[in-house]
Design an enzyme around this catalytic site. Sequence first.
Site, PDB file in Angstrom:
ATOM      1  N   SER A  82       0.840  -1.199   0.000  1.00 36.34           N
ATOM      2  CA  SER A  82       0.000   0.000   0.000  1.00 36.34           C
ATOM      3  C   SER A  82       0.877   1.252   0.000  1.00 36.34           C
ATOM      4  CB  SER A  82      -0.945  -0.029   1.197  1.00 36.34           C
ATOM      5  OG  SER A  82      -1.944   0.962   1.073  1.00 36.34           O
ATOM      6  N   ASN A  83       0.346   2.379   0.401  1.00 36.81           N
ATOM      7  CA  ASN A  83       1.122   3.627   0.422  1.00 36.81           C
ATOM      8  C   ASN A  83       0.632   4.535   1.539  1.00 36.81           C
ATOM      9  OD1 ASN A  83      -1.070   5.425  -0.655  1.00 36.81           O
ATOM     10  ND2 ASN A  83      -0.901   3.978  -2.360  1.00 36.81           N
ATOM     11  N   ARG A  84       1.209   5.722   1.654  1.00 41.80           N
ATOM     12  CA  ARG A  84       0.981   6.600   2.807  1.00 41.80           C
ATOM     13  C   ARG A  84      -0.247   7.493   2.707  1.00 41.80           C
ATOM     14  NH1 ARG A  84       5.330   6.457   6.090  1.00 41.80           N
ATOM     15  NH2 ARG A  84       7.318   5.814   5.172  1.00 41.80           N
TER      16      ARG A  84
END
Length: 221
Positions: free
Chosen positions: A29-31
């Site tokens: 995933s990512n931030r």
Amino acid sequence: FETGSLAGCRVLVTAGPTREAIDPVRFVSNRSSGRMGYAVAAAAREAGARVTLVSGPVALDGPAGIERVMVETAEEMRVAVQAHLTGCDIFIGAAAVADYRPAQAAAQKLKKHNATLSLDLVRNPDILAEVARAHPRPFTVGFAAETEDLDANARTKRMQKSLDMIAANRVGPGQGFDVGDNALTLYWEGGSESLPHQSKTRLARELIARIAQRFHDAPPS
Ligand code: C5P
């Protein structure tokens, strides 16, 4: 920002990250916190639009008066967007869709047998570009989160994805992702404008005002 400037319009917004399964307990995933997209959805509602928000996993409550559809993966986000596209006047892709997903999600939890582990990743569909290719298509707005060459990357991205407008912001430590404020530069055919650093709530209202203006002046062809 004019209340009622999007009265009678249907707006579809994507927000948040996507999660791409590695195995039953792990994901890529990512931030993204979803805050910019949620603020955009709320601002569109304030402007009088009927808003649907397709959201990846975030820790935010759904804004009042908005239909929210929760999804996890890019593929689920794509299906939800396609299902809500009919009759949509404006599409705003603010989600940080994972560009790649594991080629295959393992059926069972991976075990740590080896010193290194390689993941085969495959490209995810570009939801925004697909919306922009639809006939008829909504007024289509994308985001460009960049760590460098903001101006050039945003202009190229707008052209390549055939967007009516792109909103570019810098990301990095303490900037853009997972913080409460942001700055944006908007690009459209024949123009650009920088919106100064401010809370995402206020920034979203300014963005919606510009989108409403461009939508009424230059509807999608
Ligand atoms: O190419 P890039 O990922 O930087 O483009 C960002 C824009 O494209 C954002 O508006 C994002 O929501 C959208 N996007 C998408 N589907 C993808 C990748 C990005 O809708 N798979």
